[in-house]
Design a protein around this motif. Structure first.
Motif, short mmCIF file in Angstrom:
data_model
loop_
_atom_site.label_atom_id
_atom_site.label_comp_id
_atom_site.label_asym_id
_atom_site.label_seq_id
_atom_site.Cartn_x
_atom_site.Cartn_y
_atom_site.Cartn_z
N THR A 215 0.83 -1.20 0.00
CA THR A 215 0.00 0.00 0.00
C THR A 215 0.87 1.25 0.00
N ALA A 216 0.49 2.22 -0.82
CA ALA A 216 1.23 3.48 -0.90
C ALA A 216 0.23 4.63 -1.06
N PRO A 228 -1.97 -9.57 -11.31
CA PRO A 228 -1.41 -9.46 -9.96
C PRO A 228 0.11 -9.27 -9.98
N PRO A 229 0.63 -8.57 -8.96
CA PRO A 229 -0.13 -7.90 -7.90
C PRO A 229 -0.67 -6.55 -8.36
N ALA A 230 -1.84 -6.20 -7.78
CA ALA A 230 -2.53 -4.97 -8.16
C ALA A 230 -2.02 -3.81 -7.31
N SER A 231 -2.13 -2.62 -7.88
CA SER A 231 -1.76 -1.41 -7.14
C SER A 231 -2.80 -1.12 -6.06
N ILE A 232 -2.34 -0.80 -4.85
CA ILE A 232 -3.21 -0.43 -3.72
C ILE A 232 -2.75 0.92 -3.23
N VAL A 233 -3.70 1.86 -3.11
CA VAL A 233 -3.34 3.22 -2.70
C VAL A 233 -4.25 3.69 -1.56
N VAL A 234 -3.74 4.66 -0.81
CA VAL A 234 -4.51 5.35 0.22
C VAL A 234 -4.69 6.79 -0.24
N PRO A 236 -4.90 10.59 -0.12
CA PRO A 236 -4.20 11.49 0.80
C PRO A 236 -5.12 12.35 1.66
N ILE A 237 -6.39 12.48 1.28
CA ILE A 237 -7.29 13.35 2.05
C ILE A 237 -8.24 12.53 2.90
N ASN A 238 -9.07 11.66 2.25
CA ASN A 238 -10.07 10.94 3.04
C ASN A 238 -9.54 9.65 3.65
N LYS A 239 -8.30 9.24 3.28
CA LYS A 239 -7.62 8.08 3.85
C LYS A 239 -8.31 6.76 3.54
N ASN A 240 -9.23 6.74 2.56
CA ASN A 240 -9.81 5.48 2.12
C ASN A 240 -8.77 4.67 1.33
N THR A 241 -8.94 3.35 1.29
CA THR A 241 -8.02 2.47 0.57
C THR A 241 -8.70 1.97 -0.70
N TYR A 242 -7.95 1.98 -1.84
CA TYR A 242 -8.51 1.64 -3.14
C TYR A 242 -7.62 0.63 -3.85
N GLN A 243 -8.24 -0.25 -4.69
CA GLN A 243 -7.52 -1.20 -5.53
C GLN A 243 -7.71 -0.78 -6.99
N CYS A 244 -6.60 -0.81 -7.74
CA CYS A 244 -6.66 -0.48 -9.17
C CYS A 244 -7.36 -1.62 -9.92
N VAL A 245 -8.40 -1.28 -10.69
CA VAL A 245 -9.12 -2.29 -11.48
C VAL A 245 -9.03 -2.03 -12.98
N VAL A 246 -8.45 -0.87 -13.36
CA VAL A 246 -8.19 -0.55 -14.77
C VAL A 246 -6.81 0.09 -14.84
N LEU A 264 -13.12 0.90 -4.16
CA LEU A 264 -12.98 1.16 -2.72
C LEU A 264 -12.98 -0.17 -1.97
N ILE A 265 -11.90 -0.46 -1.22
CA ILE A 265 -11.83 -1.72 -0.46
C ILE A 265 -11.67 -1.49 1.04
N GLY A 266 -11.52 -0.23 1.47
CA GLY A 266 -11.38 0.05 2.90
C GLY A 266 -11.80 1.46 3.23
N GLN A 267 -12.77 1.59 4.18
CA GLN A 267 -13.27 2.91 4.57
C GLN A 267 -12.45 3.41 5.75
N SER A 268 -11.98 4.62 5.71
CA SER A 268 -11.17 5.17 6.81
C SER A 268 -12.06 5.69 7.92
N ALA A 269 -11.44 6.08 9.02
CA ALA A 269 -12.19 6.65 10.14
C ALA A 269 -12.84 7.96 9.74
N THR A 270 -12.12 8.74 8.91
CA THR A 270 -12.73 9.95 8.35
C THR A 270 -13.56 9.52 7.16
N GLU A 271 -14.87 9.59 7.32
CA GLU A 271 -15.75 8.95 6.36
C GLU A 271 -15.88 9.70 5.05
#
Length: 620
Positions: A215-216, A228-234, A236-246, A264-271
């Motif tokens: 994750t980066a 695989p492996p797919a790019s995973i990013v956070v 920078p503002i809402n801190k949600n985690t995402y997986q690249c699908v295209v 979207l694969i992970g919801q951060s505390a800041t919704e």
């Protein structure tokens, strides 16, 4: 048919003895029968009466000299019990034929360690069914070949289970076979004394490809891949985690997300966040929120400033996921100003009031009215105190039991968690220390108070004072309640014995407080054995007499209306005899704060004695 002979081992027998003892491993129980014939080193023959076991035979009497241990012998298997006509002969022929068949087993009993050496032919096999052991006879000797027994049903290892030969257990991916002749439990594989590996767990296979990259933080101008492996990013503002699908070269995150390039694969505390500039206040507020979150209509949210979280608005929201807009009906807000760095989070629906739990009801605008509305004063009047019993036994200290009381001004409750012992020294907090509020101790009554410092830990202690209404409280102690009284004796330097029963205090002995004469005019008398400064109910024995028959007297509270005592007005006592005989009455009379009571007679020169037994204290 010629006699068969059995001669394994040796014998010994005493002259005239009736027991033949074997040595060197004879197996008489399975090879000898009653009425077989015994011949010992040329002596005999002697008929056997019974076979006791493998090493003992019974005879009628040994008619020869002592036969020492280790002597050779022969047993002629000639008992008539071995022959029972043609059927037996046929059976013997059948068995003999079977024994002559190559490979026919000689079966070994379960209680034998080895086969009978006298049985079997050269090349013949012996088998013990209970253990699976097998032997072959070679050069006249049974030679052990090993165990021939099917494997047990494999099952997970059970430490409490008793395992036997050839049982199979599995543990940690391997299987094991029990190899010890003795069954047992509690021997965890791989214990080589009991187990042999049957099948070992295989090596771990090669690791497959990672599904995701590390994750980066998302950044523009990056080549993101599906893998695989797919790019995973956070974000920078809402801190949600995402997986690249295209696969794509990143530009604007919101644009890429809207184009379906991220999942979207992970919801951060800041919704969610919004950069819409809005002033804090109630009413309708419309936020243009960033993408990457989901709400249902009717959810309650709080929008707080990221840089200044104490500035916030909250209310029920409507959410449009297509245009990513949140419409909030603000009904609660804090702070002032206009902000454009909003963070959204779920909040609960506030209650109907506006109390704040952290203020512990300090935010009530009219506390006396709240106390009245809660009915606390009525409750405190009915239950002024509980516990807090004073114990004074005639030593240099007294004690107060655990209990609780309302402060005399009903400002708060005062609780004593454990019994406390106090002395006559100057007050010092804690068990076993002084209790006097001020001055030096002197003979007489001292009122006992429970006191409390409401600041900090709220320490509770005990104080004594000459004053029933204005004790000198230690610094910080603002709450107090009178709970009784004690008497200090300077002669013995002790607190005099007193018995407390609920709200009653009793002297263990008697105290003659008044010994005088009274007449037809009302008089007042102070009771020295009653604590001053408070109104209590004196518990008295009234003794009086007069030489005039039908003299009536009474003792009553000083505040009562003065009337001449009589039968109709209820006198305390009457002289019923023609001569002085005396009269005793037990009465309870309320004193005034000067501990006085009033007395009066219908005739002059009436002798009056007042004996104080104790008093009832209402703790008012």
């Amino acid at each position: 048919m010629p006699d068969l002979i059995y001669s394994t081992g040796t014998v010994s027998v005493a002259s005239s003895g009736q027991v033949v003892t074997g040595g060197g491993g004879p197996l008489w129980a399975s090879n000898v029968m009653r009425f077989d014939t015994l011949v010992v080193d040329g002596f005999g023959p002697v008929t056997l009466l019974d076979v006791t076991d493998d090493t003992h035979l019974s005879i009628a009497k040994w008619p020869y000299a002592n036969v020492p241990a280790g002597t050779a012998y022969q047993i002629l298997q000639s008992s008539p019990l071995r022959f029972s006509g043609s059927q037996t002969s046929a059976e013997v022929i059948r068995l003999t034929g079977a024994l002559e068949t190559d490979g026919f087993f000689v079966f070994v009993r379960s209680d034998r360690a080895t086969p009978d050496p006298s049985k079997g032919d050269e090349g013949q096999y012996a088998r013990q069914a209970s253990s699976g052991k097998e032997w072959v006879k070679e050069s006249g000797v049974w030679n052990y070949q090993g165990i021939s027994k099917p494997l047990g049903e494999p099952a997970p290892y059970d430490n409490a289970h008793t395992y036997g030969l050839m049982d199979v257990a599995t543990l940690n991916g391997s299987s094991y076979i029990w190899i010890n002749d003795t069954p047992g439990a509690g021997h965890v594989p791989p214990n080589a004394t009991y187990w042999q590996v049957l099948a070992s767990k295989g090596d771990t296979g090669p690791t497959g490809p990672l599904p995701w990259l590390q994750t980066a933080a998302w950044a523009t101008g990056q080549n993101y891949v599906v893998g695989p492996p797919a790019s995973i990013v956070v974000h920078p503002i809402n801190k949600n985690t995402y997986q690249c699908v295209v696969p794509h070269l990143s530009g604007n995150f919101a644009t890429d997300l809207a184009a379906g390039k991220w999942l979207l694969i992970g919801q951060s505390a800041t919704e969610a966040t919004s950069a819409t500039a809005l002033a804090i206040g109630t009413g309708t507020k419309v936020f243009s929120a960033v993408t990457g979150f989901s709400y249902q209509n009717g959810v309650r949210l709080r929008a707080s400033s990221n840089a200044s979280p104490t500035n916030w608005m909250e209310g029920v929201c409507l959410y449009d996921p297509v245009v990513q807009v949140i419409t909030m009906t603000v009904d609660k807000a804090n702070g002032v100003g206009t902000y454009g760095d909003w963070n959204f989070n779920h909040v609960g629906q506030p209650g109907a009031g506006d109390l704040t739990s952290s203020l512990n009801l300090a935010d009530l605008t009219n506390k006396p009215a709240a106390v009245v509305n809660l009915g606390i004063p009525a409750l405190l009047r009915g239950l002024p105190l509980a516990g807090l019993k004073i114990t004074s036994t005639g030593i240099a200290s007294f004690s107060v039991s655990a209990g609780v009381a309302c402060d005399r001004n009903q400002a708060d409750m005062i609780s004593l968690g454990a019994a406390l012992s106090k002395t006559s020294a100057a007050w010092n907090p804690g068990n076993g220390n002084g209790a006097l509020d001020t001055g030096a101790i002197a003979a007489g009554f001292y009122h006992v108070f429970i006191i409390r410092n409401p600041v900090g830990s709220g320490n509770t202690d005990i104080l004594i004072s000459l004053s029933a209404t204005a004790p000198t409280l230690p610094s910080g102690y603002t709450l107090c309640r009178r709970i009784g009284a004690v008497w200090w004796s300077t002669a013995s330097s002790t607190f005099s014995p007193l018995l407390q029963r609920g709200r009653e205090f009793w002297w263990p002995g008697v105290s003659l407080d008044v010994n005088t004469t009274i007449g037809t005019t009302l008089q007042t008398f102070a009771l020295a054995s009653i604590p001053p400064g408070v109104q209590v109910q004196a518990i008295l024995t009234v003794i009086a007499w007069n030489t005039a028959q039908n003299t009536v007297w009474w003792v009553h509270e000083t505040a009562m209306v003065d009337n001449a005592p009589s039968y109709s007005l209820g006198g305390t006592g009457v002289e019923a005899s023609a001569a002085t005989s005396g009269n005793m009455t037990e009465v309870r009379v309320w004193t005034d704060t000067a501990r006085q009571v009033a007395a009066r007679s219908t005739v002059a020169n009436t002798t009056l004695r007042l004996v104080t037994r104790g008093w009832y204290d209402p703790f008012e």
